[in-house]
Design a protein around this motif. Structure first.
Motif, mmCIF file in Angstrom:
data_model
loop_
_atom_site.group_PDB
_atom_site.id
_atom_site.type_symbol
_atom_site.label_atom_id
_atom_site.label_comp_id
_atom_site.label_asym_id
_atom_site.label_seq_id
_atom_site.Cartn_x
_atom_site.Cartn_y
_atom_site.Cartn_z
ATOM 1 N N LEU A 227 14.232 -12.998 5.635
ATOM 2 C CA LEU A 227 15.139 -11.861 5.422
ATOM 3 C C LEU A 227 15.628 -11.233 6.719
ATOM 4 O O LEU A 227 16.256 -10.164 6.693
ATOM 5 N N ASP A 228 15.336 -11.860 7.844
ATOM 6 C CA ASP A 228 15.779 -11.346 9.147
ATOM 7 C C ASP A 228 15.304 -9.921 9.402
ATOM 8 O O ASP A 228 16.004 -9.107 10.007
ATOM 9 N N ILE A 229 14.104 -9.584 8.914
ATOM 10 C CA ILE A 229 13.513 -8.257 9.162
ATOM 11 C C ILE A 229 12.428 -8.446 10.211
ATOM 12 O O ILE A 229 11.390 -9.056 9.941
ATOM 13 N N ASP A 230 12.695 -7.966 11.416
ATOM 14 C CA ASP A 230 11.795 -8.206 12.546
ATOM 15 C C ASP A 230 11.080 -6.911 12.925
ATOM 16 O O ASP A 230 11.651 -6.048 13.596
ATOM 17 N N ALA B 5 -12.955 2.113 -8.012
ATOM 18 C CA ALA B 5 -12.489 2.420 -6.659
ATOM 19 C C ALA B 5 -11.247 1.602 -6.323
ATOM 20 O O ALA B 5 -11.079 0.465 -6.761
ATOM 21 N N LYS B 6 -10.379 2.215 -5.537
ATOM 22 C CA LYS B 6 -9.192 1.538 -5.030
ATOM 23 C C LYS B 6 -9.123 1.718 -3.523
ATOM 24 O O LYS B 6 -9.776 2.602 -2.962
ATOM 25 N N ALA B 7 -8.329 0.878 -2.906
ATOM 26 C CA ALA B 7 -8.131 0.984 -1.460
ATOM 27 C C ALA B 7 -6.752 1.568 -1.187
ATOM 28 O O ALA B 7 -5.769 1.185 -1.828
ATOM 29 N N ALA B 8 -6.691 2.518 -0.260
ATOM 30 C CA ALA B 8 -5.423 3.057 0.212
ATOM 31 C C ALA B 8 -5.228 2.582 1.652
ATOM 32 O O ALA B 8 -6.121 2.743 2.479
ATOM 33 N N SER B 9 -4.086 1.986 1.917
ATOM 34 C CA SER B 9 -3.789 1.464 3.255
ATOM 35 C C SER B 9 -2.546 2.141 3.806
ATOM 36 O O SER B 9 -1.596 2.432 3.062
ATOM 37 N N TYR B 10 -2.563 2.375 5.113
ATOM 38 C CA TYR B 10 -1.451 3.031 5.798
ATOM 39 C C TYR B 10 -1.048 2.173 6.986
ATOM 40 O O TYR B 10 -1.914 1.745 7.766
ATOM 41 N N VAL B 11 0.237 1.892 7.125
ATOM 42 C CA VAL B 11 0.706 1.110 8.266
ATOM 43 C C VAL B 11 1.863 1.830 8.946
ATOM 44 O O VAL B 11 2.637 2.560 8.307
ATOM 45 N N GLU B 12 1.956 1.618 10.236
ATOM 46 C CA GLU B 12 3.107 2.081 11.017
ATOM 47 C C GLU B 12 3.742 0.854 11.643
ATOM 48 O O GLU B 12 3.070 0.073 12.331
ATOM 49 N N LEU B 13 5.029 0.667 11.403
ATOM 50 C CA LEU B 13 5.772 -0.468 11.934
ATOM 51 C C LEU B 13 6.761 -0.007 12.991
ATOM 52 O O LEU B 13 7.328 1.086 12.891
ATOM 53 N N VAL B 14 6.972 -0.862 13.981
ATOM 54 C CA VAL B 14 7.945 -0.589 15.045
ATOM 55 C C VAL B 14 8.751 -1.862 15.292
ATOM 56 O O VAL B 14 8.373 -2.959 14.870
ATOM 57 N N ILE B 15 9.870 -1.712 16.002
ATOM 58 C CA ILE B 15 10.685 -2.867 16.381
ATOM 59 C C ILE B 15 10.035 -3.522 17.600
ATOM 60 O O ILE B 15 9.771 -2.853 18.599
ATOM 61 N N PRO B 16 9.739 -4.807 17.519
ATOM 62 C CA PRO B 16 9.069 -5.456 18.652
ATOM 63 C C PRO B 16 10.005 -5.627 19.845
ATOM 64 O O PRO B 16 11.226 -5.730 19.691
ATOM 65 N N THR B 17 9.423 -5.631 21.023
ATOM 66 C CA THR B 17 10.166 -5.885 22.264
ATOM 67 C C THR B 17 9.446 -6.977 23.031
ATOM 68 O O THR B 17 8.340 -7.388 22.690
ATOM 69 N N ALA B 18 10.081 -7.426 24.096
ATOM 70 C CA ALA B 18 9.474 -8.477 24.911
ATOM 71 C C ALA B 18 8.210 -7.990 25.595
ATOM 72 O O ALA B 18 7.287 -8.760 25.859
#
Length: 802
Positions: free
Chosen positions: A524-527, A544-557
């Protein structure tokens, strides 16, 4: 007229008592007083519209529920309504045996007689007589001397003694006597003592037992001095009255200076045994002392006050209904806003207080220590008063991230990481500034669900996880001597909905999340790259359930630049499976990152150079047949497509031809043309405690109808055993997968079986079979038979040299 520049020209200050050795400042309250509610008398007289008999009856029973044992129910001589109310309580047996009915009368013989008549026949009654004793009332209102005032009190005390003794002899009522030197706080201390000494002597039967002690009530009829002065007056009285052990000293503070609570508390330190007042402080002018406030002040100091406000809002509703008076939203303990924080700093402190207390209580419980309440800005646990934590933190434009995070935690069970709190805080602040109003819990939880696409189909984003499989693939890197082997890589195979269209995507990574990010990048061209991840459990045990939290950023070189990127997107996922919760969190953040930007559409172009050909083909099969092909089957079918396109001399194949090719290749919903391997009928039975299964039925094997009776650990292993009894070679199950198609009564099972085949003189090979059925066992057996048909076809081709 404006306020005076020099009010001393008009108002005289109070005259302090000379009490240099006062003891009350060093005392500490450790026990509750005797409580007397005056709501039905003093409180009722203060109402613009006095209570009706049904209202007074409702109020009376509310006081009983709260645990009051002494209730001043009326001024019976004042009206027929009050007299009849008292008689109704007695004659209808509405008074518990351990409750004292108190009735008030002035020092007048005719009124005293009617008052005693009102309580005749009750089990226990207190006759409360008063006459004014202060200088102003003596000289201005009644024009009596001190001697005349004392004589009036003596005379009518004797009348009460005579009448109550006669009533006891006739009806068996047990009486106690209470006397109030009205306007005590404005009476000369020595004169108040003199009047009470004379009354005690006239009563003549005060004793040390509780029921025998005479009650001297000391009213601050009008509060005219600070509470320390009232305490000095009470201590002076208690120290100088004779036979103190035969007396209950009672307080009746009013609130003209707004210090009624303090006056009562200091008066108790000064020696008082009893307090009279009203629930929530109703009464003439600024009201009587608030008994709820007093009792709960003691409760927060670890003292059981002996009265119960476990459902304070129910009590408050009845009081407001009967008195037709509102209770201020900031009223101590009972107001709608008393447990509420709007300020960001307050909210943050409360949130941290709850977190710290959970840890502190767990440690204390582990070693058997007391679990003390200690939360900033909350001197009492709202739950003790029947209140929820729902309104502890409320949000407006003045609120901070801590309060918002607390509400999300309380109502959704989600404990956001600090950076995510900051991000969501900005969302709420934008709404609050725009709306210019308080944000309700519903506003906040709805905004949270919308922002992070959490909470069902109503909040789904453009990308939705439908199914997935995570598999491990050993890396080709070998371990170097003395070093740890490289971890296995993870493969993600999944079905997601992309703008409502089902797509199959595949990716590889060091873990499930990086494999999904790789799949999104490929298809999907989502980088995007993962910068932060955290998780916690919701609930305990099997639920019980699991709650997950993520932070995404645009990658660089440069990885440092990636880590410090200013722009980021947070996501949340909740699932009973921790891997699934992490994957959902990634898609939540991705949905925020992509906004409404266009995504690559599904294009069926499969050739030798097509980078994502396998997934595109699998997406087409999913879209047309609702089949979620396992990864190895995707690869197998991709090879079949490549062979077909090569034989046709093209690198493309049409959508309809692709579907036809799939059906023919795996015999899916296509009759076996030669009828060599299929099911005519079958039956599965459990073989007792062994857990094994017995398969019986009619099967076509190698084109011949055979009766099968065989066993296995399950239906598929039993079917394989049957095949091996009738084949030249040997087959075994290499891979099996299944999933449901559709929902509700229309649901079907789809099964995928890969059979491995070996026979002496023939190289090993495998073949797939695909089937579906409303019965999952039938679906699996059909898939085995389809795979066997393909095994047979390949075997014959090998024998024929193809």
């Amino acid at each position: 007229m404006p306020m005076l520049a020099d009010p001393s020209q008009k108002y005289k200050p109070y005259t302090p008592l000379n009490l240099p050795d006062r003891q009350w400042p060093s005392k500490v309250t450790t026990t509750p007083p005797v409580w007397l509610s005056t709501d039905l008398r003093d409180g009722n007289q203060a109402l613009a519209n006095p209570m009706t008999v049904p209202q007074k009856t409702l109020f009376f029973h509310t006081l009983l529920k709260c645990g009051f044992k002494e209730i001043e129910v009326a001024y019976p001589a004042a009206s027929d309504t009050d007299f009849n109310f008292v008689r109704g309580l007695i004659e209808q047996n509405q008074v518990p045996d351990d409750v004292w009915l108190q009735v008030l009368t002035p020092a007048r013989e005719d009124l005293i007689k009617r008052t005693v008549d009102a309580v005749a026949g009750s089990k226990r009654a207190i006759i409360h007589m008063y006459n004014a004793t202060s200088c102003t009332f003596r000289e201005v209102v009644f024009r009596n001397s001190k001697e005349e005032t004392i004589a009036l009190a003596i005379k009518h005390t004797k009348i009460i003694r005579q009448l109550t003794e006669e009533c006891t002899a006739k009806h068996g009522t047990q009486f106690r006597f209470e006397y109030s030197p009205e306007t005590f706080s404005q009476t000369e201390p020595e004169f108040a003592l003199a009047v009470c000494e004379a009354v005690k002597e006239a009563w003549g039967k005060a004793g040390t037992a509780f029921e025998e002690r005479i009650i001297f009530n000391l009213p601050a009829t009008v509060e005219i001095a600070p509470p320390n002065h009232f305490a000095d007056q009470v201590e002076t009285f208690c120290r100088n009255i004779s036979e103190r052990e035969k007396i209950l000293v009672s307080l009746h503070p009013h609130n003209d200076r707004g210090q009624g609570i303090a006056a009562a508390e200091l008066g108790m330190l000064a020696g008082a045994d009893r307090v009279e007042g009203c629930l929530f402080g109703n009464g003439e002018r600024t009201g009587n002392v608030d008994l709820v406030n007093l009792a709960l002040n003691q409760y927060t100091q670890g003292i059981n006050p002996g009265v119960d406000f476990s459902d304070i809002h129910a009590v408050k509703e009845i009081v407001m209904q009967c008195n037709d008076l509102p209770i201020h939203p900031r009223h101590p303990y009972a107001g709608d806003l008393v447990f509420t924080a709007f300020s960001g700093s307050h909210q943050d402190a409360i949130k941290k207080g709850f977190e710290a207390q959970r840890t502190r209580h767990a440690k204390a419980a582990a070693v058997g220590e007391m679990q003390y309440w200690d939360i900033p800005y909350l001197p009492i646990d709202p739950a003790d008063l029947g209140c929820t934590y729902e309104a502890v933190i409320r949000v407006n434009a003045q609120s901070g991230k801590g309060g918002i995070a607390y509400l999300v935690q309380q109502h959704l069970g989600l404990d956001m990481p600090r950076k995510m709190q900051i991000s969501f805080y900005q969302v709420i602040q934008t709404i609050a500034d725009r709306e210019a109003r308080e944000m309700t819990v519903e506003d906040i939880t709805t905004a949270f669900r919308s922002t992070y696409h959490f909470g069902g189909s109503a909040y789904e984003g453009r990308l939705v996880l439908k199914s997935f499989k995570i598999s491990a693939e050993p890396t080709s890197d070998l371990a170097v001597d003395g070093e740890e082997a490289v971890d296995e890589r993870r493969q993600f195979d999944g079905t997601i909905s992309v703008d409502g269209v089902l797509r199959v995507i595949r990716g590889d990574g060091n873990g499930p999340l990086s494999a999904l990010l790789n799949a999104l990048r490929t298809h999907l061209d989502i980088d995007l790259s993962l910068r932060e991840y955290s998780e916690h459990a919701i609930g305990e045990g099997q639920n019980a359930k699991a709650a997950s939290y993520v932070e995404l950023v645009i990658p660089t070189a440069n990885i440092k630049d990636t880590r410090s990127a200013a722009a980021s997107w947070w996501g949340l996922g909740v699932d009973s499976d921790i891997t699934a919760s992490g994957l959902r969190a990634v898609l939540s953040a991705v949905n925020n990152a992509i906004g409404d930007r266009p995504l690559p559409e599904l294009k069926l172009s499969v050739g030798f150079s097509a980078k994502s050909g396998q997934a595109d083909i699998a997406s087409a099969i999913l879209h047309s047949l609702q089949l979620e092909l396992p990864r190895r089957l995707q690869a197998s079918f991709f090879e079949a497509v490549q062979r077909a396109t090569r034989d046709r001399g093209t690198e493309e194949i049409s959508y309809s031809d692709l579907i036809t090719l799939f059906r023919e290749t795996y015999g899916y919903e296509v009759p076996d043309r030669e009828g060599r391997f299929s099911i005519q009928s079958f039956k599965m039975e459990n073989l007792g405690e062994s857990g094994r299964k017995e398969l019986t039925g009619e099967f076509y094997i190698n084109g011949k109808l055979k009766h099968i009776a065989t066993q296995g650990n399950g239906s598929l292993s039993a079917a394989v055993a049957a095949l091996n009894d009738h084949l030249d070679g040997k087959v075994s199950i290499r891979e099996y997968a299944e999933h449901s198609i559709g929902e509700g009564s229309e649901v079907r099972a789809a099964s995928y079986v890969e059979l491995a085949y070996e026979r002496e003189g023939v190289r090993k090979f495998s073949a797939w079979g695909v089937a579906s059925d409303s019965d999952i066992t039938a679906s699996g057996l059909k898939a085995v038979m389809r795979a066997a048909s393909n095994i047979d076809l390949i075997d014959r081709n090998i024998l024929n040299g193809h």
